[in-house]
Design a protein around this motif. Structure first.
Motif, PDB file in Angstrom:
ATOM      1  N   SER A  30     -22.066  -6.115 -12.403  1.00 39.87           N
ATOM      2  CA  SER A  30     -21.271  -6.072 -11.392  1.00 39.87           C
ATOM      3  C   SER A  30     -19.714  -5.578 -11.705  1.00 39.87           C
ATOM      4  CB  SER A  30     -20.847  -6.787 -10.607  1.00 39.87           C
ATOM      5  OG  SER A  30     -22.438  -6.654  -8.945  1.00 39.87           O
ATOM      6  N   ALA A  31     -18.741  -4.855 -11.579  1.00 40.72           N
ATOM      7  CA  ALA A  31     -17.166  -4.846 -10.911  1.00 40.72           C
ATOM      8  C   ALA A  31     -16.742  -4.298 -10.454  1.00 40.72           C
ATOM      9  CB  ALA A  31     -17.082  -4.094 -12.335  1.00 40.72           C
ATOM     10  N   SER A  32     -15.532  -4.665 -10.244  1.00 38.44           N
ATOM     11  CA  SER A  32     -14.214  -4.106  -9.626  1.00 38.44           C
ATOM     12  C   SER A  32     -13.317  -3.876  -9.866  1.00 38.44           C
ATOM     13  CB  SER A  32     -13.942  -5.590  -8.282  1.00 38.44           C
ATOM     14  OG  SER A  32     -13.406  -7.083  -9.214  1.00 38.44           O
ATOM     15  N   HIS A  33     -12.219  -3.136  -9.534  1.00 36.71           N
ATOM     16  CA  HIS A  33     -10.455  -2.036  -9.571  1.00 36.71           C
ATOM     17  C   HIS A  33      -9.717  -2.516  -8.160  1.00 36.71           C
ATOM     18  CE1 HIS A  33     -12.197   0.448 -12.965  1.00 36.71           C
ATOM     19  NE2 HIS A  33     -12.155  -0.987 -12.954  1.00 36.71           N
ATOM     20  N   LYS A  34      -8.995  -2.004  -8.214  1.00 38.97           N
ATOM     21  CA  LYS A  34      -7.585  -3.052  -6.961  1.00 38.97           C
ATOM     22  C   LYS A  34      -7.043  -2.106  -7.407  1.00 38.97           C
ATOM     23  CE  LYS A  34      -7.577  -7.946  -6.894  1.00 38.97           C
ATOM     24  NZ  LYS A  34      -8.413  -7.512  -5.230  1.00 38.97           N
ATOM     25  N   ILE A  35      -7.090  -1.127  -6.620  1.00 39.44           N
ATOM     26  CA  ILE A  35      -5.522   0.000  -6.058  1.00 39.44           C
ATOM     27  C   ILE A  35      -5.279   0.104  -5.304  1.00 39.44           C
ATOM     28  CG2 ILE A  35      -6.222   2.567  -5.812  1.00 39.44           C
ATOM     29  CD1 ILE A  35      -8.697   2.485  -6.568  1.00 39.44           C
ATOM     30  N   ASN A  36      -3.931   0.345  -5.359  1.00 35.30           N
ATOM     31  CA  ASN A  36      -2.834  -0.356  -3.779  1.00 35.30           C
ATOM     32  C   ASN A  36      -2.429   1.762  -3.226  1.00 35.30           C
ATOM     33  OD1 ASN A  36      -1.494  -2.925  -4.587  1.00 35.30           O
ATOM     34  ND2 ASN A  36      -1.344  -2.227  -6.545  1.00 35.30           N
ATOM     35  N   ILE A  37      -2.812   1.375  -2.580  1.00 33.71           N
ATOM     36  CA  ILE A  37      -2.144   2.510  -1.214  1.00 33.71           C
ATOM     37  C   ILE A  37      -1.114   2.636  -0.568  1.00 33.71           C
ATOM     38  CG2 ILE A  37      -4.538   3.517  -1.655  1.00 33.71           C
ATOM     39  CD1 ILE A  37      -4.780   2.507   1.399  1.00 33.71           C
ATOM     40  N   SER A  38      -0.473   3.335  -0.391  1.00 36.27           N
ATOM     41  CA  SER A  38       0.823   3.188   0.794  1.00 36.27           C
ATOM     42  C   SER A  38       0.948   3.424   2.318  1.00 36.27           C
ATOM     43  CB  SER A  38       1.628   4.197   0.346  1.00 36.27           C
ATOM     44  OG  SER A  38       2.487   3.959  -0.782  1.00 36.27           O
ATOM     45  N   HIS A  39       0.718   2.379   2.677  1.00 36.79           N
ATOM     46  CA  HIS A  39       0.589   3.056   4.710  1.00 36.79           C
ATOM     47  C   HIS A  39       2.327   2.664   5.296  1.00 36.79           C
ATOM     48  CE1 HIS A  39      -0.767   1.775   8.023  1.00 36.79           C
ATOM     49  NE2 HIS A  39      -1.544   2.134   8.136  1.00 36.79           N
ATOM     50  N   GLY A  40       2.856   4.297   5.433  1.00 40.89           N
ATOM     51  CA  GLY A  40       4.584   4.104   5.649  1.00 40.89           C
ATOM     52  C   GLY A  40       5.154   2.858   4.486  1.00 40.89           C
ATOM     53  N   SER A  41       5.566   2.348   5.420  1.00 43.00           N
ATOM     54  CA  SER A  41       6.644   0.965   4.079  1.00 43.00           C
ATOM     55  C   SER A  41       5.646   0.230   3.676  1.00 43.00           C
ATOM     56  CB  SER A  41       7.767   1.096   4.848  1.00 43.00           C
ATOM     57  OG  SER A  41       7.448  -0.037   6.034  1.00 43.00           O
ATOM     58  N   SER A  42       4.692   0.066   3.872  1.00 35.64           N
ATOM     59  CA  SER A  42       3.934  -1.104   3.568  1.00 35.64           C
ATOM     60  C   SER A  42       2.464  -0.638   2.163  1.00 35.64           C
ATOM     61  CB  SER A  42       3.055  -1.635   4.457  1.00 35.64           C
ATOM     62  OG  SER A  42       3.922  -2.122   5.760  1.00 35.64           O
ATOM     63  N   SER A  43       2.782  -1.497   1.509  1.00 37.46           N
ATOM     64  CA  SER A  43       1.677  -1.395   0.523  1.00 37.46           C
ATOM     65  C   SER A  43       0.589  -2.366   0.499  1.00 37.46           C
ATOM     66  CB  SER A  43       2.049  -1.026  -1.174  1.00 37.46           C
ATOM     67  OG  SER A  43       1.354  -1.790  -1.694  1.00 37.46           O
ATOM     68  N   VAL A  44      -0.713  -1.830   0.905  1.00 35.54           N
ATOM     69  CA  VAL A  44      -1.927  -2.274   0.993  1.00 35.54           C
ATOM     70  C   VAL A  44      -3.042  -2.054  -0.157  1.00 35.54           C
ATOM     71  CG1 VAL A  44      -3.859  -2.403   2.466  1.00 35.54           C
ATOM     72  CG2 VAL A  44      -2.134  -2.106   3.162  1.00 35.54           C
ATOM     73  N   SER A  45      -3.676  -3.204  -0.573  1.00 34.25           N
ATOM     74  CA  SER A  45      -4.159  -3.276  -2.185  1.00 34.25           C
ATOM     75  C   SER A  45      -6.023  -3.414  -1.515  1.00 34.25           C
ATOM     76  CB  SER A  45      -4.352  -4.919  -2.564  1.00 34.25           C
ATOM     77  OG  SER A  45      -4.860  -5.322  -3.958  1.00 34.25           O
ATOM     78  N   MET A  46      -6.399  -1.987  -2.103  1.00 31.26           N
ATOM     79  CA  MET A  46      -7.875  -1.628  -1.911  1.00 31.26           C
ATOM     80  C   MET A  46      -8.494  -2.346  -3.226  1.00 31.26           C
ATOM     81  SD  MET A  46      -7.498  -0.096   0.924  1.00 31.26           S
ATOM     82  CE  MET A  46      -8.986   0.114   1.141  1.00 31.26           C
ATOM     83  N   THR A  47      -9.451  -3.047  -3.151  1.00 34.36           N
ATOM     84  CA  THR A  47     -10.571  -3.357  -4.104  1.00 34.36           C
ATOM     85  C   THR A  47     -11.924  -2.336  -3.664  1.00 34.36           C
ATOM     86  OG1 THR A  47     -10.082  -6.111  -3.522  1.00 34.36           O
ATOM     87  CG2 THR A  47     -11.945  -5.736  -4.734  1.00 34.36           C
ATOM     88  N   VAL A  48     -12.823  -2.006  -5.399  1.00 34.37           N
ATOM     89  CA  VAL A  48     -13.599  -1.227  -4.962  1.00 34.37           C
ATOM     90  C   VAL A  48     -14.574  -1.858  -5.972  1.00 34.37           C
ATOM     91  CG1 VAL A  48     -14.740   1.130  -6.120  1.00 34.37           C
ATOM     92  CG2 VAL A  48     -12.485   0.577  -4.815  1.00 34.37           C
ATOM     93  N   TYR A  66      -4.347   0.657  10.437  1.00 38.62           N
ATOM     94  CA  TYR A  66      -3.181  -1.123  10.051  1.00 38.62           C
ATOM     95  C   TYR A  66      -2.052  -0.718  11.111  1.00 38.62           C
ATOM     96  CZ  TYR A  66      -0.669  -3.917   7.745  1.00 38.62           C
ATOM     97  OH  TYR A  66       1.009  -4.713   6.799  1.00 38.62           O
ATOM     98  N   VAL A  67      -1.875  -1.422  11.331  1.00 37.64           N
ATOM     99  CA  VAL A  67       0.131  -1.690  12.620  1.00 37.64           C
ATOM    100  C   VAL A  67      -0.291  -0.942  13.457  1.00 37.64           C
ATOM    101  CG1 VAL A  67       0.712  -2.913  10.359  1.00 37.64           C
ATOM    102  CG2 VAL A  67       0.755  -0.501  10.339  1.00 37.64           C
ATOM    103  N   GLY A  68      -2.309  -0.203  13.927  1.00 37.98           N
ATOM    104  CA  GLY A  68      -2.281   0.473  15.305  1.00 37.98           C
ATOM    105  C   GLY A  68      -1.926   1.837  14.546  1.00 37.98           C
ATOM    106  N   LEU A  69      -2.031   2.001  13.375  1.00 37.92           N
ATOM    107  CA  LEU A  69      -2.107   3.082  12.930  1.00 37.92           C
ATOM    108  C   LEU A  69      -3.087   3.868  12.364  1.00 37.92           C
ATOM    109  CD1 LEU A  69       1.895   3.866  11.812  1.00 37.92           C
ATOM    110  CD2 LEU A  69       0.923   5.017  13.630  1.00 37.92           C
ATOM    111  N   SER A  84      -6.930  -5.340   1.347  1.00 37.62           N
ATOM    112  CA  SER A  84      -6.001  -6.897   1.608  1.00 37.62           C
ATOM    113  C   SER A  84      -5.126  -6.968   3.192  1.00 37.62           C
ATOM    114  CB  SER A  84      -5.082  -6.887   0.331  1.00 37.62           C
ATOM    115  OG  SER A  84      -3.591  -5.927   0.993  1.00 37.62           O
ATOM    116  N   SER A  85      -5.446  -5.377   3.510  1.00 32.17           N
ATOM    117  CA  SER A  85      -4.530  -5.717   5.121  1.00 32.17           C
ATOM    118  C   SER A  85      -5.487  -4.526   5.894  1.00 32.17           C
ATOM    119  CB  SER A  85      -2.829  -5.763   4.907  1.00 32.17           C
ATOM    120  OG  SER A  85      -2.134  -6.637   4.385  1.00 32.17           O
ATOM    121  N   GLY A  86      -5.554  -5.028   7.183  1.00 30.67           N
ATOM    122  CA  GLY A  86      -6.204  -3.188   7.553  1.00 30.67           C
ATOM    123  C   GLY A  86      -7.321  -3.634   7.656  1.00 30.67           C
TER     124      GLY A  86
END
Length: 207
Positions: free
Chosen positions: A111-129, A185-188, A155-157
């Motif tokens: 098993s392995a995992s990667h983290k990817i950061n994506i933008s959501h408006g002015s925020s950055s959310v970390s995604m774990t695959v 996230y945050v209603g969007l 990480s959020s939403g």
């Protein structure tokens, strides 16, 4: 006084009776096991087989071997851990063709995992695959054969996967993923595409 001949007959009958009793006791030993004892023994079998799979040379036609489900064991198949280990070694090594002892397991999962950061408006959310990968021995090194249990978390939403495109490239050394989904996230609700590559080392380590 009892004759010597009669004494010999009695001794023979007594020996036969002892053998009969011992044989019956052995035959009924498995039947005397409680369900809890069988479950504990089954767990030992699983540990033993995992050790055998990682330490002995595999047969040339073997691509996988597991302990049978507990409900499929016949009563006479409940043996001591020592006997089961020898059976596991024999079954795993059958028709082995002399694969060099390089520490590479012919068939394994990792098993392995990667983290990817994506933008959501002015925020950055970390995604774990994260996923579990199956690898096999090919031309002296491990290569990807399949994956399972793919999961994406935020990480959020809240993340919802809507589609996955997974391909094995580079001769089995790379598993490339394109994952489509929505982040709430945050209603969007925003739609995103995640791209990531998992790599398989020559010894089967996935990163």
């Amino acid at each position: 006084m009892v004759s010597k001949r009669f004494s010999k007959v009695l001794s023979a009958l007594f020996a036969f009776a002892c053998i009969f009793i011992i044989a019956n006791n052995k035959a009924s030993a498995a039947e005397a096991l409680t369900q809890g004892q069988k479950e504990a023994l089954h767990e030992q079998y699983v540990e033993i087989l995992n050790e055998v799979k990682s330490t002995v040379e595999w047969g040339n036609s073997l691509v996988g071997i597991e302990v049978a489900p507990i409900g499929e064991f016949k009563e006479d198949e409940w043996v001591s851990p020592e006997v089961f280990k020898q059976r596991a070694v024999d079954a795993t090594q059958a028709n082995a063709v002399g694969v060099p002892n390089s520490g590479i397991t012919p068939f394994s999962t990792s098993s392995a995992s990667h983290k990817i950061n994506i933008s959501h408006g002015s925020s950055s959310v970390s995604m774990t695959v994260k996923a579990t990968f199956t690898t096999t021995l090919s031309n002296g090194r491990q290569v990807f054969t399949n994956y399972s249990g793919l999961g994406v978390s935020a990480s959020s939403g809240t993340w919802k996967t809507t589609g996955v495109d997974a391909r094995i490239i580079d001769g089995g050394r790379t598993y490339t993923f394109t994952i489509g989904g929505q982040l709430t996230y945050v209603g969007l609700v925003s739609s995103h595409t995640l791209n990531t590559d998992f790599l398989c080392s020559s010894s089967g380590v996935v990163s």
